[in-house]
Design an enzyme around this catalytic site. Structure first.
Site, PDB file in Angstrom:
ATOM      1  N   THR A 179      17.688 -22.625 -53.569  1.00 13.02           N
ATOM      2  CA  THR A 179      17.569 -21.413 -52.762  1.00 13.02           C
ATOM      3  C   THR A 179      16.441 -21.546 -51.743  1.00 13.02           C
ATOM      4  OG1 THR A 179      18.425 -20.048 -54.529  1.00 13.02           O
ATOM      5  CG2 THR A 179      16.930 -18.961 -53.023  1.00 13.02           C
ATOM      6  N   ARG A 207      29.835 -13.663 -59.775  1.00 14.96           N
ATOM      7  CA  ARG A 207      28.426 -13.679 -60.226  1.00 14.96           C
ATOM      8  C   ARG A 207      27.460 -13.513 -59.034  1.00 14.96           C
ATOM      9  NH1 ARG A 207      23.565 -16.874 -59.226  1.00 14.96           N
ATOM     10  NH2 ARG A 207      22.242 -16.553 -61.031  1.00 14.96           N
ATOM     11  N   VAL A 208      26.476 -12.660 -59.201  1.00 17.87           N
ATOM     12  CA  VAL A 208      25.432 -12.473 -58.189  1.00 17.87           C
ATOM     13  C   VAL A 208      24.082 -12.721 -58.853  1.00 17.87           C
ATOM     14  CG1 VAL A 208      24.363 -10.844 -56.591  1.00 17.87           C
ATOM     15  CG2 VAL A 208      26.823 -10.764 -56.954  1.00 17.87           C
ATOM     16  N   GLY A 209      23.221 -13.484 -58.188  1.00 21.29           N
ATOM     17  CA  GLY A 209      21.893 -13.773 -58.738  1.00 21.29           C
ATOM     18  C   GLY A 209      20.849 -12.783 -58.255  1.00 21.29           C
ATOM     19  N   ASP A 210      19.595 -13.178 -58.369  1.00 23.16           N
ATOM     20  CA  ASP A 210      18.487 -12.281 -58.023  1.00 23.16           C
ATOM     21  C   ASP A 210      18.209 -12.206 -56.523  1.00 23.16           C
ATOM     22  OD1 ASP A 210      17.713 -15.057 -58.339  1.00 23.16           O
ATOM     23  OD2 ASP A 210      15.672 -14.406 -57.901  1.00 23.16           O
ATOM     24  N   THR A 230      12.797 -18.006 -56.447  1.00 19.98           N
ATOM     25  CA  THR A 230      13.821 -19.013 -56.709  1.00 19.98           C
ATOM     26  C   THR A 230      13.765 -19.380 -58.183  1.00 19.98           C
ATOM     27  OG1 THR A 230      14.535 -21.287 -56.334  1.00 19.98           O
ATOM     28  CG2 THR A 230      12.206 -20.812 -55.909  1.00 19.98           C
ATOM     29  N   GLY A 231      14.930 -19.510 -58.792  1.00 15.82           N
ATOM     30  CA  GLY A 231      14.944 -19.849 -60.213  1.00 15.82           C
ATOM     31  C   GLY A 231      16.191 -19.297 -60.864  1.00 15.82           C
ATOM     32  N   GLY A 233      18.381 -16.895 -61.849  1.00 14.77           N
ATOM     33  CA  GLY A 233      18.480 -15.524 -61.352  1.00 14.77           C
ATOM     34  C   GLY A 233      18.609 -14.454 -62.404  1.00 14.77           C
TER      35      GLY A 233
HETATM   36  N1  ASP Z   1      17.831 -17.633 -57.922  1.00 15.51           N
HETATM   37  C1  ASP Z   1      19.089 -18.180 -57.489  1.00 15.51           C
HETATM   38  C2  ASP Z   1      20.220 -17.549 -58.260  1.00 15.51           C
HETATM   39  O1  ASP Z   1      20.093 -17.351 -59.451  1.00 15.51           O
HETATM   40  C3  ASP Z   1      19.183 -19.644 -57.671  1.00 15.51           C
HETATM   41  C4  ASP Z   1      18.106 -20.444 -57.032  1.00 15.51           C
HETATM   42  O2  ASP Z   1      16.954 -19.998 -56.940  1.00 15.51           O
HETATM   43  O3  ASP Z   1      18.412 -21.573 -56.602  1.00 15.51           O
HETATM   44  O4  ASP Z   1      21.250 -17.307 -57.674  1.00 15.51           O
END
Ligand code: ASP
Length: 312
Positions: A179, A207-210, A230-231, A233
């Site tokens: 990300t 699916r939706v992340g953070d 980033t991480g 989510g």
């Molecule tokens: N945080 C992002 C998600 O979970 C992934 C990422 O940080 O690469 O969609």
């Protein structure tokens, strides 16, 4: 007049030195430098932090090694469904999009949603219709395709596994969250944050992340700080990471560093949430904490040199 500054990330994770070639490291370093330059130039000319974070993130969306825009990971159906958000710390106005396909720069769409839709968050095909109406640039599937992401997806597409921008099989344990994000303060002292991602390889069911969730992966407030995460989510959503840091500063009087360290290195670790974030406060202090092995990151304060780092 405030001292302006910008910080960016290109994702955190298990970025193994053993798998990093000098050529690849140079490519990442250049891409991070270009993104800093795109944002810093705007700040240097007296422009807004909102324009600066949008420009920095667009620069990384256009670079294929990051998991955002061009180079976004594949979904279970072999598509690219991207998420992005942007927030203005002065007005607390925000724009976000989830599950968007074919739009060249999802963060730009998030900005237009903030300014022209009357809403905060749009999703999927209907968000694409709005983007069309606003005449935003679209791209065919080939534009988003990269061989590396395709191989990552091929390795897991017939399983129930979803992956955070990594493949144990193809990359011997390397695990990255690709990300991208940016935070900035401008000469007027206004803060802004933006984040953009392809999410997880082999993700399904919409699916939706953070990243596009205001308060989880992205947040900005002139009273406190601007954050882009980033991480993993799911953990960042449950810990409401970005807003949590802002609240610790606003209600408990913590410094940016104390708030970041608590949330990233204590709270998230106890929950099992791997990742990191970039943060800048109303006085221009910058923090870039992560609890993973590395995080692609860079920052530049007014009149100083750009600092680019990948490992601790
Ligand atoms: N945080 C992002 C998600 O979970 C992934 C990422 O940080 O690469 O969609």
């Amino acid at each position: 007049m405030k001292n302006f500054a910008i910080a960016i990330h290109g994702g955190a994770g298990t970025i193994l030195r053993s798998l990093m070639t000098p050529e690849k490291e140079a490519q990442y370093t250049n891409a991070l430098q270009n993104a800093i330059d795109a944002g810093y130039t705007i700040l240097d000319e007296g422009g807004s932090s909102l324009d600066a974070v949008e420009a920095a993130v667009m620069s990384m969306e256009n670079f294929p090694l990051f998991n955002a825009g061009k180079g976004a990971v594949f979904t279970n159906k072999g598509l690219h469904e991207m998420d992005a958000a942007i927030m203005d710390g002065k007005t607390l106005e925000a724009g976000a999009v989830s599950g968007i396909s074919s739009v060249q720069n999802p963060v730009h769409l998030a900005r237009i949603i903030k300014e022209k839709s009357g809403h905060v968050m749009l999703s999927g095909g209907e968000a694409a219709k709005f983007a069309k109406k606003m005449n935003l640039p679209f791209q065919p599937d080939e534009y988003f395709y990269t061989e590396e992401r395709f191989q990552q997806w091929t390795a897991v597409k017939d399983s129930d596994t979803y992956q955070l921008d990594h493949s144990d099989k193809t990359e011997k344990g390397e695990k990255k969250f690709g990300t991208v994000g940016a935070v900035a303060i401008d000469i007027k002292g206004n803060l802004a944050a933006a984040t953009s991602t392809g999410g997880m390889t082999n993700k399904r069911y919409g699916r939706v992340g953070d990243s596009p969730i205001i308060g989880a992966g992205t947040y900005a407030n002139n009273n406190t700080c601007a954050i882009s995460c980033t991480g993993h989510g799911e953990f960042f959503i449950r810990a409401v990471v970005a807003y949590d840091i802002s609240c610790l500063m606003e209600y408990k009087g913590l410094t940016l560093k104390a708030a970041c360290d608590y949330v990233v290195k204590d709270k998230l670790v106890k929950m099992g949430g791997e990742g990191g974030l970039i943060a800048i406060d109303k006085d221009g202090n910058i923090e870039l904490p992560f609890n993973s092995e590395g995080m692609y990151r860079a920052w530049k304060k007014e009149g100083e040199e750009t600092v680019v780092k990948i490992y601790e």
